[in-house]
Scaffold this motif. Structure first.
Motif, mmCIF file in Angstrom:
data_model
loop_
_atom_site.group_PDB
_atom_site.id
_atom_site.type_symbol
_atom_site.label_atom_id
_atom_site.label_comp_id
_atom_site.label_asym_id
_atom_site.label_seq_id
_atom_site.Cartn_x
_atom_site.Cartn_y
_atom_site.Cartn_z
ATOM 1 N N MET A 14 16.433 -154.450 -89.663
ATOM 2 C CA MET A 14 15.871 -154.618 -88.345
ATOM 3 C C MET A 14 16.676 -155.669 -87.603
ATOM 4 S SD MET A 14 11.976 -155.491 -87.409
ATOM 5 C CE MET A 14 11.701 -156.502 -86.007
ATOM 6 N N LYS B 247 12.306 -146.257 -83.164
ATOM 7 C CA LYS B 247 11.056 -146.820 -82.640
ATOM 8 C C LYS B 247 10.725 -146.224 -81.267
ATOM 9 C CE LYS B 247 8.561 -151.048 -81.894
ATOM 10 N NZ LYS B 247 7.464 -150.654 -82.731
ATOM 11 N N PHE C 17 5.135 -150.734 -86.026
ATOM 12 C CA PHE C 17 6.216 -151.163 -86.903
ATOM 13 C C PHE C 17 6.110 -150.446 -88.245
ATOM 14 C CE2 PHE C 17 6.005 -154.971 -84.132
ATOM 15 C CZ PHE C 17 7.314 -154.929 -83.664
ATOM 16 N N GLU D 43 10.069 -152.770 -91.566
ATOM 17 C CA GLU D 43 10.175 -153.779 -90.504
ATOM 18 C C GLU D 43 9.193 -154.925 -90.751
ATOM 19 O OE1 GLU D 43 11.539 -151.127 -86.653
ATOM 20 O OE2 GLU D 43 9.443 -151.058 -87.274
#
Length: 180
Positions: A1, A32, A147, A151
């Motif tokens: 990330m 995302k 998330f 992450e």
């Protein structure tokens, strides 16, 4: 990330026309942003098209990003979300004749539904308050912000399996709390 500062740096480089920065930001954020768009549109093919349009808009508007005003992910998500909403709005046919119009009723929840939702929100917030701060943050990150386990594990500096255990146990505690 990727870190916030890395994403901000890439946005700044994109504002100067740096294609490598665009590639980096795409690699770091596209999954995302695709998830956000897909949740809104509920159509994978359409979500892919909208994501592409969103990244074009991100490229063109990189110079408009104000680093102190919003986090870079908030800015990117807002662009993708707005692009998806624009797509939904474009689906509805425009008409000038009232007898051809549809969806005239307000689709927003009424006062009773809003009151019930607010009460439920307070109950959930109260139950989240009974969890450790880290575990409550993990639950919010997973289920409100979208998330991934990976992450969250990186953010809280724990192994992925530990994060899965945290979330499972936290959800069980939340269920117990909400059933009281």
């Amino acid at each position: 990330m990727s870190t916030t500062s890395e994403i901000e740096h890439w946005i700044g480089r994109m504002a100067l026309g740096d294609r490598a920065a665009f590639s980096s930001i795409y690699s770091a954020t596209s999954a995302k942003l695709f998830g956000v768009v897909l949740r809104i549109l509920n159509d994978r093919s359409e979500a892919e098209d909208v994501l592409q349009e969103a990244f074009v808009k991100i490229w063109r508007n990189a110079d408009r990003y104000a680093s102190g005003e919003y986090s870079p992910m908030t800015w990117l998500i807002a662009i993708a979300r707005n692009q998806a909403i624009d797509r939904i709005r474009a689906r509805k046919p425009r008409t000038d004749r009232i007898d051809e119009a549809f969806d005239l009723a307000d689709q927003a929840p009424g006062p009773e539904a809003q009151t019930i939702a607010a009460s439920e929100r307070r109950r959930i917030d109260g139950c989240l308050g009974e969890l450790d701060d880290a575990k409550a943050g993990a639950v919010r990150g997973a289920y409100l912000e979208g998330f991934s386990y990976e992450e969250l594990a990186a953010h809280f500096d724990v192994p992925v399996n530990t994060m899965r255990t945290w979330l499972r146990r936290s959800l069980l505690k939340l269920r117990e709390c909400l059933q009281r």
